[in-house]
Design a protein around this motif. Structure first.
Motif, PDB file in Angstrom:
ATOM      1  N   ASN A 182       0.846  -1.195   0.000  1.00  0.00           N
ATOM      2  CA  ASN A 182       0.000   0.000   0.000  1.00  0.00           C
ATOM      3  C   ASN A 182       0.883   1.247   0.000  1.00  0.00           C
ATOM      4  O   ASN A 182       1.847   1.341   0.777  1.00  0.00           O
ATOM      5  CB  ASN A 182      -0.910   0.014   1.221  1.00  0.00           C
TER       6      ASN A 182
ATOM      7  N   GLU B 144     -10.159  -0.793 -11.233  1.00  0.00           N
ATOM      8  CA  GLU B 144      -8.880  -1.484 -11.127  1.00  0.00           C
ATOM      9  C   GLU B 144      -8.083  -1.245 -12.402  1.00  0.00           C
ATOM     10  O   GLU B 144      -8.615  -1.328 -13.508  1.00  0.00           O
ATOM     11  CB  GLU B 144      -9.167  -2.981 -10.953  1.00  0.00           C
TER      12      GLU B 144
ATOM     13  N   LYS C 126      -3.322   0.730  -3.702  1.00  0.00           N
ATOM     14  CA  LYS C 126      -2.980  -0.661  -3.438  1.00  0.00           C
ATOM     15  C   LYS C 126      -2.369  -1.277  -4.684  1.00  0.00           C
ATOM     16  O   LYS C 126      -2.954  -1.212  -5.766  1.00  0.00           O
ATOM     17  CB  LYS C 126      -4.224  -1.442  -3.012  1.00  0.00           C
TER      18      LYS C 126
ATOM     19  N   LYS D 217      -9.430   3.480  -4.017  1.00  0.00           N
ATOM     20  CA  LYS D 217     -10.847   3.415  -3.657  1.00  0.00           C
ATOM     21  C   LYS D 217     -11.653   4.437  -4.454  1.00  0.00           C
ATOM     22  O   LYS D 217     -11.280   5.598  -4.576  1.00  0.00           O
ATOM     23  CB  LYS D 217     -11.008   3.678  -2.158  1.00  0.00           C
ATOM     24  N   GLY D 218     -12.766   3.974  -5.006  1.00  0.00           N
ATOM     25  CA  GLY D 218     -13.626   4.845  -5.797  1.00  0.00           C
ATOM     26  C   GLY D 218     -13.284   4.876  -7.278  1.00  0.00           C
ATOM     27  O   GLY D 218     -13.962   5.536  -8.062  1.00  0.00           O
ATOM     28  N   GLN D 219     -12.225   4.174  -7.647  1.00  0.00           N
ATOM     29  CA  GLN D 219     -11.804   4.123  -9.055  1.00  0.00           C
ATOM     30  C   GLN D 219     -11.758   2.670  -9.515  1.00  0.00           C
ATOM     31  O   GLN D 219     -11.717   1.742  -8.692  1.00  0.00           O
ATOM     32  CB  GLN D 219     -10.420   4.769  -9.216  1.00  0.00           C
TER      33      GLN D 219
END
Length: 611
Positions: free
Chosen positions: A534, A562, A543, A558-560
């Motif tokens: 991380n 992969e 991550k 987060k929120g996007q």
């Protein structure tokens, strides 16, 4: 020749007698025809003046071949003479065959020329609705679609799959409206071949053999280079470079076959010409209906004004029929189509009002031979005043050389000295693609850039700024005699990385853009594992992890979505689906990964690895 070994002595004697009989009969006929007296001296002069390896010629009158002979060599290195039965690639002289299949199908009431080609090829479409709604089959046959050539799309990016080639057309831009201007286009003859395939449920190659080769006795003619290589008495292709005759590799035209893949001889092509001269009949059998024959050699499009020349004022006008060019030659109506493919040139011509036909096939690249021989013989056969075509050719060559030298000087003056590429060469490497053309790779070898296409390779020499000129790589080395007008013009994105290259491959439209995907490198599972963790930048955490058997690295915020990462260099990765975004992992003094740089169009941001 190798096939001689397959004959016993008696059979060889019979074969030799047969060949000699053909040679004697055509020679005697030529001697009897006063119009051709002394023609061989002129034809040998053409051979010498053009430095051609060889050519074959046949002259037809009415229903007969009255003269057929070879000049020079079919195999220049081994000095194997060319003759009237030597097989040559005829290039675009194939086109009249392809359109004639549709002529037969129309007579069989299986299609109409005023219908949309999309009716017969359901997975085919053009660039816009206007083209899709208005182009008809007749437009394909007479080059009236508004599309420019887009020849690099098939020449540099060949495919044996005709359907996949046709699917590129929807991405190819027109330069004008439908039926507004004539413009030569090979893809539209491919489309005709595919229409015939869909209707007959037979390949274009089988249609050609069954509908024309067999009934016309064209038993040695074929449609592929593989067949040509297996044939006896087949010509090798050549070009002239630095005044030297050089062998060229055969070009496998593959899926573009309906536009120009036939290989034939002067003698066998004569049967094709006899058919056209005689209203579509050969030896009393109808091959083409007279109505189609007349329509095909009638005008459907104006090629250009073709105003009279001061020296030859009675050679003028240029129109197009169905796979045929039409012109007036010294007051005689001429129907003709040339052909050019690597190492070969051709001209198939006839004068319907005079019942005269002339076939010239040469194994010289981009050769003037077919036109010179055709016109020299036509002057005699039509009993017209003889033009000194050789002198016109040599004068034109001298003028052309002078213009080329001046153009070269202009090109050099256009070059801006002391400029450098904006990036190191490795950063130009990668895969370049365009949906209407195809893909190629640029690699770095020995501190030089190379563009690698499926069948050829180019050395990219720096011209100025981010523009490079291509020189073809051959078996003997890099051909630096002439790069031609093509240039690779590289562009950058907002992050400053190389994002693509444009090439001005069509003079009538904007340059074609090939989008770059960075070259990826193989990275072991163990190497990828060192990046896992991380990484924090303020309140944001990225991550980094592996999956898919540990062979692929991913990034997630987060929120996007992969993001899959593609390795491009040591510790360097690009985001697969977003152009201009990269990640570079950073080492500490102990060679351990302790941070990463997120390189984006709006800047570079450092994230520290969480312990």
């Amino acid at each position: 020749m190798s096939f001689i070994k397959n004959y016993k002595q008696g059979k060889f004697a019979s074969l030799l007698f047969f060949i000699c009989s053909i040679a004697i009969s055509t020679s005697v006929l030529a001697q009897k025809d006063k119009r051709l007296k002394g023609v061989e001296k002129e034809l040998n002069t053409i051979l010498e003046a053009t430095k051609a390896a060889g050519f074959s010629v046949a002259v037809v009158e009415g229903k007969k071949i009255i003269y057929a002979k070879g000049f020079g060599y079919s195999d220049y290195e081994n000095k194997v003479p060319a003759d009237a039965n030597t097989l040559f690639a005829i290039g675009s002289s194939t086109k009249a065959f392809t359109s004639a299949i549709l002529g037969q199908l129309r007579d069989e009431e299986k299609l109409k020329f005023d219908e949309s080609p999309l009716k017969y090829i359901d997975d085919f479409e053009f660039h816009n609705d206007d083209m899709n709604n208005n182009i008809i089959i007749q437009d394909l046959m007479s080059h009236r679609t508004g599309l420019p050539r887009h020849d690099y799309s098939w020449y540099l990016f060949p495919s044996y799959n005709k359907d996949s080639l046709l699917q590129r057309v929807q991405y190819q831009e027109p330069f004008t409206g439908v039926r507004q201007q004539w413009y030569y286009n090979n893809f539209m003859f491919l489309a005709q071949g595919v229409i015939a395939e869909r209707i007959t449920e037979k390949s274009w190659e089988d249609n050609i053999k069954e509908r024309f080769f067999t009934p016309l006795g064209m038993n040695r003619s074929n449609t592929t280079i593989d067949e040509l290589l297996k044939s006896s008495n087949a010509a090798i292709g050549y070009e002239v470079k630095d005044d030297k005759v050089r062998k060229m590799d055969y070009y496998r035209i593959a899926g573009m076959a309906p536009a120009g893949s036939i290989n034939s001889s002067a003698n066998e092509m004569s049967n094709w010409v006899i058919t056209w001269i005689n209203n579509g009949k050969f030896k009393g059998k109808e091959i083409l209906s007279e109505s189609y024959r007349n329509e095909a050699i009638g005008s459907h499009a104006v090629v250009n004004s073709a105003l009279p020349d001061k020296e030859v004022p009675d050679a003028h006008f240029a129109n197009y029929g169905n796979g045929w060019f039409l012109s007036s030659y010294k007051s005689h109506y001429r129907v003709e189509h040339g052909g050019n493919i690597d190492g070969f040139s051709a001209s198939v011509a006839f004068y319907p009002s005079d019942s005269i036909g002339i076939v010239v096939l040469a194994n010289q690249n981009g050769s003037a031979v077919p036109g010179l021989v055709r016109n020299t013989i036509a002057d005699r056969m039509l009993k017209e005043k003889r033009t000194n075509w050789i002198k016109r050719y040599t004068d034109a060559q001298a003028k052309s050389k002078k213009a080329a030298d001046e153009a070269d000087d202009d090109s050099k003056s256009a070059n801006i000295p002391n400029t450098k590429p904006s990036h190191i060469l490795q950063e130009y490497a990668g895969e370049y693609s365009n949906v209407g053309y195809g893909k190629f790779n640029i690699t770095v070898e020995r501190d030089s850039l190379f563009a690698n296409f499926e069948r050829m390779k180019f050395y990219l020499k720096h011209y100025h700024y981010d523009i490079f000129e291509p020189f073809r790589v051959e078996k003997t080395g890099i051909d630096t005699t002439d790069s031609g007008p093509l240039r690779f013009n590289f562009s950058t994105n907002n992050s400053g990385e190389i994002s693509g290259a444009t090439m001005q491959v069509e003079p009538t439209i904007d340059p074609i853009t090939f989008k770059r995907k960075p070259a990826s490198i193989a990275v072991s599972k163990e190497t990828l594992e060192q990046y896992v963790g991380n990484y924090e930048l303020g309140p944001m955490t990225m991550k980094i992890y592996v999956k898919e058997a540990g062979t692929t690295l991913y990034a997630f915020v987060k929120g996007q979505p992969e993001y899959e990462l593609i390795a491009t260099d040591k510790h360097k990765f690009s985001l697969k689906i977003i152009d201009g975004y990269k990640i570079e992992f950073l080492e500490d003094d102990d060679k351990k990964i302790n941070a990463l740089n997120m390189i984006q169009p709006n800047g570079t941001f450092k994230a520290t690895r969480k312990k």
